[in-house]
Design a protein around this motif. Structure first.
Motif, PDB file in Angstrom:
ATOM      1  N   LYS A   1       0.837  -1.200   0.000  1.00  0.00           N
ATOM      2  CA  LYS A   1       0.000   0.000   0.000  1.00  0.00           C
ATOM      3  C   LYS A   1       0.873   1.252   0.000  1.00  0.00           C
ATOM      4  O   LYS A   1       1.909   1.298   0.662  1.00  0.00           O
ATOM      5  CB  LYS A   1      -0.916   0.011   1.231  1.00  0.00           C
ATOM      6  N   PRO A   2       0.451   2.277  -0.738  1.00  0.00           N
ATOM      7  CA  PRO A   2       1.238   3.528  -0.766  1.00  0.00           C
ATOM      8  C   PRO A   2       0.989   4.366   0.471  1.00  0.00           C
ATOM      9  O   PRO A   2       0.083   4.093   1.268  1.00  0.00           O
ATOM     10  CB  PRO A   2       0.696   4.218  -2.022  1.00  0.00           C
ATOM     11  N   GLU A   3       1.772   5.412   0.595  1.00  0.00           N
ATOM     12  CA  GLU A   3       1.556   6.352   1.694  1.00  0.00           C
ATOM     13  C   GLU A   3       0.304   7.162   1.408  1.00  0.00           C
ATOM     14  O   GLU A   3      -0.190   7.204   0.272  1.00  0.00           O
ATOM     15  CB  GLU A   3       2.783   7.254   1.825  1.00  0.00           C
ATOM     16  N   PRO A   4      -0.294   7.810   2.420  1.00  0.00           N
ATOM     17  CA  PRO A   4      -1.493   8.629   2.189  1.00  0.00           C
ATOM     18  C   PRO A   4      -1.258   9.599   1.028  1.00  0.00           C
ATOM     19  O   PRO A   4      -0.222  10.270   0.985  1.00  0.00           O
ATOM     20  CB  PRO A   4      -1.665   9.364   3.521  1.00  0.00           C
ATOM     21  N   PRO A   5      -2.225   9.725   0.097  1.00  0.00           N
ATOM     22  CA  PRO A   5      -1.961  10.455  -1.145  1.00  0.00           C
ATOM     23  C   PRO A   5      -1.868  11.966  -1.008  1.00  0.00           C
ATOM     24  O   PRO A   5      -1.240  12.625  -1.835  1.00  0.00           O
ATOM     25  CB  PRO A   5      -3.133  10.052  -2.049  1.00  0.00           C
ATOM     26  N   ILE A   6      -2.515  12.547   0.001  1.00  0.00           N
ATOM     27  CA  ILE A   6      -2.534  14.005   0.133  1.00  0.00           C
ATOM     28  C   ILE A   6      -1.806  14.435   1.405  1.00  0.00           C
ATOM     29  O   ILE A   6      -2.165  14.020   2.502  1.00  0.00           O
ATOM     30  CB  ILE A   6      -3.985  14.548   0.171  1.00  0.00           C
TER      31      ILE A   6
ATOM     32  N   ALA B   1      -8.689  19.599   3.790  1.00  0.00           N
ATOM     33  CA  ALA B   1      -9.559  20.528   3.063  1.00  0.00           C
ATOM     34  C   ALA B   1      -8.765  21.713   2.546  1.00  0.00           C
ATOM     35  O   ALA B   1      -8.945  22.158   1.402  1.00  0.00           O
ATOM     36  CB  ALA B   1     -10.689  20.991   3.983  1.00  0.00           C
ATOM     37  N   ALA B   2      -7.867  22.219   3.374  1.00  0.00           N
ATOM     38  CA  ALA B   2      -7.044  23.361   2.952  1.00  0.00           C
ATOM     39  C   ALA B   2      -6.099  22.971   1.813  1.00  0.00           C
ATOM     40  O   ALA B   2      -5.857  23.761   0.892  1.00  0.00           O
ATOM     41  CB  ALA B   2      -6.247  23.881   4.148  1.00  0.00           C
ATOM     42  N   GLU B   3      -5.602  21.768   1.867  1.00  0.00           N
ATOM     43  CA  GLU B   3      -4.666  21.302   0.835  1.00  0.00           C
ATOM     44  C   GLU B   3      -5.341  21.094  -0.511  1.00  0.00           C
ATOM     45  O   GLU B   3      -4.680  21.125  -1.553  1.00  0.00           O
ATOM     46  CB  GLU B   3      -4.024  19.986   1.279  1.00  0.00           C
ATOM     47  N   GLN B   4      -6.675  20.873  -0.515  1.00  0.00           N
ATOM     48  CA  GLN B   4      -7.364  20.540  -1.760  1.00  0.00           C
ATOM     49  C   GLN B   4      -8.282  21.660  -2.253  1.00  0.00           C
ATOM     50  O   GLN B   4      -9.175  21.408  -3.058  1.00  0.00           O
ATOM     51  CB  GLN B   4      -8.173  19.244  -1.560  1.00  0.00           C
ATOM     52  N   LYS B   5      -8.074  22.877  -1.778  1.00  0.00           N
ATOM     53  CA  LYS B   5      -8.890  24.011  -2.243  1.00  0.00           C
ATOM     54  C   LYS B   5      -8.611  24.291  -3.715  1.00  0.00           C
ATOM     55  O   LYS B   5      -7.484  24.175  -4.170  1.00  0.00           O
ATOM     56  CB  LYS B   5      -8.566  25.248  -1.406  1.00  0.00           C
TER      57      LYS B   5
END
Length: 461
Positions: free
Chosen positions: A412-417, A457-461
């Protein structure tokens, strides 16, 4: 569900942990040339002076590359990814032309347009189509453009001290396969030897990183996609069970020693000194223990696949070389030539792999033949393994449990965001569990979930 990568022994290169923050997009800088008109390429990844064998080999690589590529001058740096300076260096166009980042970061760098695709240059290499697609996938965008080349891809396992196992009455050839067995072995090691039976990292984002791999083994994840965006999955039964396991080992069993605020270097240093029984790590920690922390009796080193508690999964990773968006095209062409020469060809061409292994093996402090994941096919990796076999100086039998067990797990990869920011949040949770006897796991996870959701949420604005 990802298909497990098959594992074989290979010549492993140096690996270090790094951290990154973001900044606005950048524009190409003016090309730099030496007084003789050469393209001067500044590259991260030069080994530290303490790793004498690897540093000597790096310098020979530079000489050989420059001889085969007149007009390109390589300037290596020991610089590593620094969250306090990266953004400013990138914006100021003073960052190196080739950067080395952990596998947590490529997707964020790609999304923020801080790095540039190198697919066009890679396709000019005859063997481009033979790259293991699972290795390149985390370095690619949705359109299939590739942005980097990995170094020594790995899968997490359980590192253990074979000598302490024997002293505690445990069989070092039958390491724990489940977390219940890890708990029992840690308790026995601590009681019989007085050493810490098991240690979990907790600072510098490594606490969150290790909690993520522990959660994977319990069937959980840290982020999940909803409506096209990612939200936190931290407050989950799998993460709760993971923390309760640590809580029980720390406060009920008293099998985790007294010093709990540790990062990877702290843990490997203790392991090299024979002071702890087990920790989560990759086979690459053998090299770190031997070359950086002077582990004398390397026959004590053992590693097995990551123990499970229903997840049947492990965390994959790698160091990745990428080209910042600020680098002009002339340098990008040179950068990809360097990366293919220094990173890809030694893992594809048996003759090159053998030559470099032979050179490295001349230094008794070097570690030659530490297993890693294949960058190409298993058949190609088998050819590499056969070629370097005469020069292998590590106890390959002691890596056997990892080699045999890891292919049975989902990688499994690391968390994507924003994985590193998520790990920062989770560090606090791990530290509380390990340092406060009455830590409230439910309350800690509730707060971490809220903090992580706000951050994502802030990272994906």
């Amino acid at each position: 569900m990802a298909t497990p990568l098959r594992v074989r022994a290979a010549l492993v290169a140096a690996a270090t942990g790094l951290v990154l923050t973001g900044c606005a997009g950048v524009t190409p800088a003016k090309n730099e040339t030496s007084s003789g008109g050469d393209v001067v390429l500044r590259v991260q990844g030069m080994p530290a002076p303490t790793d004498t064998a690897a540093l000597a080999q790096f310098k020979r690589l530079v000489q050989d590359f420059q001889a085969k590529n007149p007009g390109i001058t390589i300037e290596g740096t020991e610089n590593r990814w620094d969250p306090l300076t990266f953004s400013a260096k990138l914006a100021g166009k003073t960052i190196e032309d080739v950067i080395q980042v952990p596998l947590t970061e490529p997707q964020g760098l790609i999304a923020r347009k801080h790095v540039q695709p190198i697919t066009e240059q890679l396709k000019q290499w005859t063997h481009y189509q033979e790259f293991n697609p699972q290795v390149l996938q985390p370095l690619s965008d949705s359109a299939g453009q590739v942005y980097g080349i990995p170094q020594a891809p790995f899968a997490q396992g359980l590192v253990y001290n074979r000598k302490l196992f024997t002293q505690a009455g445990l069989d070092p050839d039958k390491p724990p396969a489940t977390w219940d067995e890890v708990r029992a072995a840690a308790k026995q090691i601590s009681a019989k030897t007085g050493k810490a039976g098991f240690v979990h990292e907790s600072k510098g984002n490594t606490g969150g990183w290790q909690l993520t791999m522990l959660t994977y083994t319990h069937g959980g994840s840290m982020e999940t996609e909803q409506g096209g965006k990612y939200v936190a999955a931290v407050n989950d039964p799998a993460t709760k069970r993971s923390l309760e396991l640590l809580q029980a080992m720390r406060w009920t069993d008293n099998s985790m020693g007294q010093n709990q605020l540790l990062d990877q270097d702290d843990v490997v240093k203790q392991f090299a000194a024979g002071q702890l029984g087990m920790f989560m790590g990759t086979p690459g920690t053998y090299r770190l223990a031997k070359t950086k922390f002077g582990m004398k009796n390397t026959a004590d080193y053992g590693v097995t696949s990551l123990p499970q508690a229903g997840g049947n999964a492990t965390l994959g990773g790698a160091e990745v070389y990428m080209v910042p968006a600020s680098v002009p095209k002339e340098k990008v062409d040179a950068a990809v030539k360097w990366l293919l020469f220094a990173q890809a060809e030694p893992q594809y061409e048996p003759a090159i792999a053998a030559e470099r292994a032979k050179e490295l093996a001349k230094d008794p402090k070097a570690a030659v033949g530490v297993p890693t994941l294949p960058m190409f096919s298993t058949a190609q990796q088998d050819k590499i393994n056969a070629a370097i076999k005469p020069y292998v100086n590590v106890e390959l039998d002691h890596f056997k449990p990892w080699l045999e067990g890891t292919p049975k797990l989902t990688l499994k990869p690391e968390p994507p965001i924003a994985a590193q920011k998520l790990y920062t949040i989770l560090d606090t949770v791990v530290q509380s569990v390990l340092t406060k006897r009455d830590a409230d796991v439910d309350a800690l996870l509730t707060k971490a979930q809220a903090d992580a959701d706000k951050m994502l949420a802030a990272e994906q604005k």
